[in-house]
Design a protein around this motif. Sequence first.
Motif, PDB file in Angstrom:
ATOM      1  N   GLN A   1      15.465   0.159   5.866  1.00 44.42           N
ATOM      2  CA  GLN A   1      16.694   0.826   5.509  1.00 44.42           C
ATOM      3  C   GLN A   1      17.490   0.721   3.992  1.00 44.42           C
ATOM      4  OE1 GLN A   1      19.136  -0.539   9.119  1.00 44.42           O
ATOM      5  NE2 GLN A   1      19.524   1.755   9.407  1.00 44.42           N
ATOM      6  N   ASN A   2      16.970  -0.395   3.625  1.00 44.77           N
ATOM      7  CA  ASN A   2      17.392  -0.842   2.287  1.00 44.77           C
ATOM      8  C   ASN A   2      16.248  -0.509   1.244  1.00 44.77           C
ATOM      9  OD1 ASN A   2      20.245  -2.285   2.336  1.00 44.77           O
ATOM     10  ND2 ASN A   2      19.238  -2.773   4.123  1.00 44.77           N
ATOM     11  N   ARG A   3      15.271   0.383   1.624  1.00 45.30           N
ATOM     12  CA  ARG A   3      14.323   0.571   0.818  1.00 45.30           C
ATOM     13  C   ARG A   3      13.460  -0.462   0.233  1.00 45.30           C
ATOM     14  NH1 ARG A   3      14.442   6.181  -0.940  1.00 45.30           N
ATOM     15  NH2 ARG A   3      13.594   5.602  -3.061  1.00 45.30           N
ATOM     16  N   LEU A   4      13.354  -1.570   1.079  1.00 48.80           N
ATOM     17  CA  LEU A   4      12.433  -2.732   0.537  1.00 48.80           C
ATOM     18  C   LEU A   4      11.246  -2.625   1.561  1.00 48.80           C
ATOM     19  CD1 LEU A   4      15.300  -5.209   0.668  1.00 48.80           C
ATOM     20  CD2 LEU A   4      14.002  -4.782  -1.501  1.00 48.80           C
ATOM     21  N   PHE A   5      10.054  -2.957   1.059  1.00 48.43           N
ATOM     22  CA  PHE A   5       8.541  -2.947   1.684  1.00 48.43           C
ATOM     23  C   PHE A   5       8.492  -4.469   2.113  1.00 48.43           C
ATOM     24  CE2 PHE A   5       7.074  -3.577  -2.770  1.00 48.43           C
ATOM     25  CZ  PHE A   5       6.615  -4.792  -2.524  1.00 48.43           C
ATOM     26  N   VAL A   6       7.775  -4.616   3.216  1.00 48.40           N
ATOM     27  CA  VAL A   6       7.632  -5.971   3.812  1.00 48.40           C
ATOM     28  C   VAL A   6       6.334  -6.419   4.191  1.00 48.40           C
ATOM     29  CG1 VAL A   6       8.001  -6.972   6.139  1.00 48.40           C
ATOM     30  CG2 VAL A   6       9.629  -5.262   5.262  1.00 48.40           C
ATOM     31  N   ASN A   7       6.214  -7.706   3.919  1.00 51.09           N
ATOM     32  CA  ASN A   7       5.064  -8.270   4.077  1.00 51.09           C
ATOM     33  C   ASN A   7       5.133  -9.526   5.319  1.00 51.09           C
ATOM     34  OD1 ASN A   7       2.399  -9.658   4.313  1.00 51.09           O
ATOM     35  ND2 ASN A   7       2.528 -10.733   2.225  1.00 51.09           N
TER      36      ASN A   7
ATOM     37  N   ARG B   1       2.218   2.351  10.991  1.00 46.68           N
ATOM     38  CA  ARG B   1       2.186   3.720  11.239  1.00 46.68           C
ATOM     39  C   ARG B   1       3.785   4.387  11.310  1.00 46.68           C
ATOM     40  NH1 ARG B   1       2.047   8.506  15.108  1.00 46.68           N
ATOM     41  NH2 ARG B   1       1.379  10.238  13.712  1.00 46.68           N
ATOM     42  N   THR B   2       4.411   3.551  12.155  1.00 42.88           N
ATOM     43  CA  THR B   2       5.661   3.859  12.576  1.00 42.88           C
ATOM     44  C   THR B   2       6.797   3.321  11.498  1.00 42.88           C
ATOM     45  OG1 THR B   2       5.344   3.666  15.026  1.00 42.88           O
ATOM     46  CG2 THR B   2       7.568   3.806  14.313  1.00 42.88           C
ATOM     47  N   MET B   3       6.575   2.254  10.817  1.00 43.93           N
ATOM     48  CA  MET B   3       7.428   1.726   9.808  1.00 43.93           C
ATOM     49  C   MET B   3       6.337   1.630   8.578  1.00 43.93           C
ATOM     50  SD  MET B   3       9.855  -0.984  11.623  1.00 43.93           S
ATOM     51  CE  MET B   3      10.515  -0.494  13.111  1.00 43.93           C
ATOM     52  N   PRO B   4       6.101   2.725   7.734  1.00 43.40           N
ATOM     53  CA  PRO B   4       4.876   2.646   6.639  1.00 43.40           C
ATOM     54  C   PRO B   4       5.634   1.601   5.610  1.00 43.40           C
ATOM     55  CG  PRO B   4       6.377   4.848   6.775  1.00 43.40           C
ATOM     56  CD  PRO B   4       6.601   4.053   8.157  1.00 43.40           C
ATOM     57  N   HIS B   5       6.678   1.320   5.432  1.00 46.25           N
ATOM     58  CA  HIS B   5       7.082   0.305   4.444  1.00 46.25           C
ATOM     59  C   HIS B   5       6.653  -1.093   4.944  1.00 46.25           C
ATOM     60  CE1 HIS B   5      10.159  -0.245   7.506  1.00 46.25           C
ATOM     61  NE2 HIS B   5      10.426  -1.369   6.977  1.00 46.25           N
ATOM     62  N   LEU B   6       6.163  -1.215   6.076  1.00 48.00           N
ATOM     63  CA  LEU B   6       5.354  -2.601   6.471  1.00 48.00           C
ATOM     64  C   LEU B   6       3.790  -2.694   5.784  1.00 48.00           C
ATOM     65  CD1 LEU B   6       5.133  -5.339   8.151  1.00 48.00           C
ATOM     66  CD2 LEU B   6       4.457  -3.729   9.863  1.00 48.00           C
ATOM     67  N   LEU B   7       3.784  -3.171   4.592  1.00 45.25           N
ATOM     68  CA  LEU B   7       2.519  -2.856   3.919  1.00 45.25           C
ATOM     69  C   LEU B   7       1.445  -3.919   4.158  1.00 45.25           C
ATOM     70  CD1 LEU B   7       3.755  -2.112   0.147  1.00 45.25           C
ATOM     71  CD2 LEU B   7       2.964  -0.472   1.961  1.00 45.25           C
ATOM     72  N   SER B   8       2.111  -5.013   4.957  1.00 44.23           N
ATOM     73  CA  SER B   8       0.995  -6.317   4.849  1.00 44.23           C
ATOM     74  C   SER B   8       1.464  -7.039   6.093  1.00 44.23           C
ATOM     75  CB  SER B   8       1.049  -7.056   3.730  1.00 44.23           C
ATOM     76  OG  SER B   8       0.233  -8.242   3.789  1.00 44.23           O
ATOM     77  N   SER B   9       0.529  -7.548   6.718  1.00 45.07           N
ATOM     78  CA  SER B   9       0.889  -8.823   7.584  1.00 45.07           C
ATOM     79  C   SER B   9      -0.432  -9.901   7.426  1.00 45.07           C
ATOM     80  CB  SER B   9       1.079  -8.277   8.939  1.00 45.07           C
ATOM     81  OG  SER B   9      -0.040  -7.426   9.756  1.00 45.07           O
ATOM     82  N   GLU B  10      -0.090 -10.714   8.104  1.00 37.76           N
ATOM     83  CA  GLU B  10      -1.071 -11.932   7.877  1.00 37.76           C
ATOM     84  C   GLU B  10      -1.682 -12.113   9.048  1.00 37.76           C
ATOM     85  OE1 GLU B  10      -1.757 -16.424   6.187  1.00 37.76           O
ATOM     86  OE2 GLU B  10       0.198 -15.893   6.943  1.00 37.76           O
ATOM     87  N   GLY B  11      -1.380 -13.076  10.175  1.00 35.71           N
ATOM     88  CA  GLY B  11      -2.167 -13.209  11.424  1.00 35.71           C
ATOM     89  C   GLY B  11      -3.476 -13.406  11.411  1.00 35.71           C
ATOM     90  N   VAL B  12      -4.125 -14.285  10.366  1.00 37.49           N
ATOM     91  CA  VAL B  12      -5.410 -14.515   9.868  1.00 37.49           C
ATOM     92  C   VAL B  12      -5.473 -15.775   9.290  1.00 37.49           C
ATOM     93  CG1 VAL B  12      -5.515 -13.557   7.693  1.00 37.49           C
ATOM     94  CG2 VAL B  12      -7.546 -13.503   9.079  1.00 37.49           C
ATOM     95  N   SER B  13      -6.754 -16.605   9.498  1.00 37.60           N
ATOM     96  CA  SER B  13      -7.117 -17.653   8.704  1.00 37.60           C
ATOM     97  C   SER B  13      -7.707 -17.352   7.511  1.00 37.60           C
ATOM     98  CB  SER B  13      -7.779 -18.531   9.793  1.00 37.60           C
ATOM     99  OG  SER B  13      -7.914 -19.881   9.218  1.00 37.60           O
TER     100      SER B  13
ATOM    101  N   ALA C   1       7.710   2.440  -1.174  1.00 35.30           N
ATOM    102  CA  ALA C   1       6.572   1.380  -0.561  1.00 35.30           C
ATOM    103  C   ALA C   1       5.389   1.511  -0.885  1.00 35.30           C
ATOM    104  CB  ALA C   1       7.059   1.231   1.040  1.00 35.30           C
ATOM    105  N   LYS C   2       5.194   0.976  -2.132  1.00 41.41           N
ATOM    106  CA  LYS C   2       3.863   1.267  -2.794  1.00 41.41           C
ATOM    107  C   LYS C   2       2.816   0.180  -2.578  1.00 41.41           C
ATOM    108  CE  LYS C   2       5.979   4.510  -6.024  1.00 41.41           C
ATOM    109  NZ  LYS C   2       6.047   5.077  -7.252  1.00 41.41           N
ATOM    110  N   PRO C   3       1.678   0.473  -1.957  1.00 43.35           N
ATOM    111  CA  PRO C   3       0.498  -0.506  -2.185  1.00 43.35           C
ATOM    112  C   PRO C   3       0.217  -1.066  -3.636  1.00 43.35           C
ATOM    113  CG  PRO C   3      -0.037   1.239  -0.750  1.00 43.35           C
ATOM    114  CD  PRO C   3       1.082   1.575  -1.435  1.00 43.35           C
ATOM    115  N   GLY C   4      -0.020  -2.222  -3.605  1.00 43.82           N
ATOM    116  CA  GLY C   4      -0.750  -2.567  -4.891  1.00 43.82           C
ATOM    117  C   GLY C   4      -0.898  -4.163  -5.077  1.00 43.82           C
ATOM    118  N   LYS C   5      -1.560  -4.595  -6.170  1.00 45.87           N
ATOM    119  CA  LYS C   5      -1.994  -6.079  -6.146  1.00 45.87           C
ATOM    120  C   LYS C   5      -0.997  -6.992  -6.496  1.00 45.87           C
ATOM    121  CE  LYS C   5      -5.241  -4.243  -8.621  1.00 45.87           C
ATOM    122  NZ  LYS C   5      -6.445  -3.751  -9.484  1.00 45.87           N
ATOM    123  N   VAL C   6      -0.908  -8.176  -6.069  1.00 46.26           N
ATOM    124  CA  VAL C   6       0.092  -9.107  -6.371  1.00 46.26           C
ATOM    125  C   VAL C   6      -0.393 -10.385  -6.843  1.00 46.26           C
ATOM    126  CG1 VAL C   6       2.210 -10.161  -5.078  1.00 46.26           C
ATOM    127  CG2 VAL C   6       0.838  -8.239  -4.190  1.00 46.26           C
TER     128      VAL C   6
END
Length: 573
Positions: A346-352, A364-376, A212-217
């Motif tokens: 569990q399937n080694r897929l990161f999440v946005n 912090r608990t789920m470090p594969h959660l690399l991103s969330s929106e919740g913003v205008s 789960a590596k940070p990166g530009k998209v």
Amino acid sequence: MKVCEAIRCDEWSPNGHVQSVFVNISKTVSIVFDSLKIEFRLFERMLAYNAWMISNHSIQSIRMDTQFNFKSREGIQGDAFMDAGDERGFMKLSINETLSALVKSWASTTQHLPWTIDLRTENNRVLISITEACGSGATNARMMLSTSASDLRSDLILRNVYSYDAMHDLEEAGLQWIVWLVSESPASLANLAGSPGLLCPPPKFMNAHSWAKPGKVGRDMALSTVSGKMWMDFAQTLDLRYILFDAGFYGDEYDPRSDPLKPLDSPKSNRFNLCAIVEYGKSLAKPVGVILYVNDIALSKSSPSVEKIAATFKLWGVAGVKMGFIQVKTQIDMQRVIRNIFIFGQNRLFVNVHDCFRDYYLSRTMPHLLSSEGVSGDEHARNTPSHVLTLPFTRLLAGRTDHTFTLDWSRLRNKNETIMFQIALPFMLYNGLQHLYWYRDIQSLSKLGTKPPINLWVQLPTQYEQSLFLDAEIGVYASVARRDKTGKWFLTYVTSVPKIAITLWNFLPKNAANYIATIHADIEQSYDIPSYQLPKIKIWQCQVRKRLLVKLKANSAYVAVLQIGYKPELQIC
């Protein structure tokens, strides 16, 4: 007197950097009943409290109310910055005025924390931001007005509720942490971002950093094999790690019959071979991964259905998942979303996670959660420059955020923003997945090339070793310095008003080596140019010694890149 050892913020890097500060616990107080535990933790600049069930046999629900008193006090002035709800952004209200606007807003929308209050007297100032951290499947806390209030100014209530449900409960049962962050200036408040994550449980996936590596998209809106490969080719030059195939690749996302495991042969006008694109990305000198979008309609059917999606995406070689239009209005919704994030891990897929979801340091608990929106963010053209300059002191205190940065001349013209204002934003607003060039097609983008100022987005890191907000005023301006793993510094100054921006170099290490600053700033410009041309900027260098002074106009910015070096012919700054 401190009763516990200091906890380093760099045990977990919520903003992609190692903080150079310590957060000291001064007291932990626990009140334990037969079936319930209430805990208070007092840090140097942070107070947190929550409650959870020890046994579910005798307690069916927990409700915790925090009541606020807004009765006027002589000599005290201030402003409140609060979520307008439904991704409409944060609004500013004076606490000295009648709260009719507040009443109407909170009565008609779903509210989320953080909520930041800026209080001032003639000689003092204190900023308080109320946020939350790591609810174990509980519904996010909500602000509301007491129905029995005789004085609305003194009866605003923050309420968080948890109901025991044997069918849906996660491993831990209880309320999320309610967190109060306290500081004496906006910059020091912004520097507390990440501290609430220390309250969260340790990581469930200890080796997530390896996959789960940070990166530009970049986002391929054409949804075709040809355009997807073109994006991947240009990603080699743009330093993009991932390409996103967004809504539509498996049909109408709102049609329950649409199946994310059945990509359409031609979602738009051209052929779309997902497996061929994935394999092509893997074959490149700098591999480019694929992120696939799945609407919450498909994710809300059942856990086995989500497990099948996750396992199949992994079999296809997909790197990550964007969960779209996620619904988290109820406790069951929140538990379902968190469970789905875990299944993808569990399937080694990161999440946005997109739309109204905020991770509140769940990453912090789920470090594969690399991103969330919740913003205008930039998807919403109604945003103003002052709103963007509110986010470091509000939204970013609830975890990282996906702002989906555009590079569109008509949008910049309509908001009266300069090109450097837009280029500077991802340096100020951190996210593990920095989505750049939103709404750009690959044909027009490739014509722009990597000339300045796009060269700055090519250099943009997605992980930092150190970050520090230097100076700021909420909604007006902000200055932040970040250091990447190579030792390069990125100094960013963004303003919504005309300003002579003065920056001292005291954030650099003492006895540091010589630095050369390369400054990128605006010149008088026009957006009456084709989409494939870049507005011009000015670039100059100086030898770092005393201070940097740059004159900025309204809604503009500069980015200075600091690298070790010495050129005696350069002007001192």
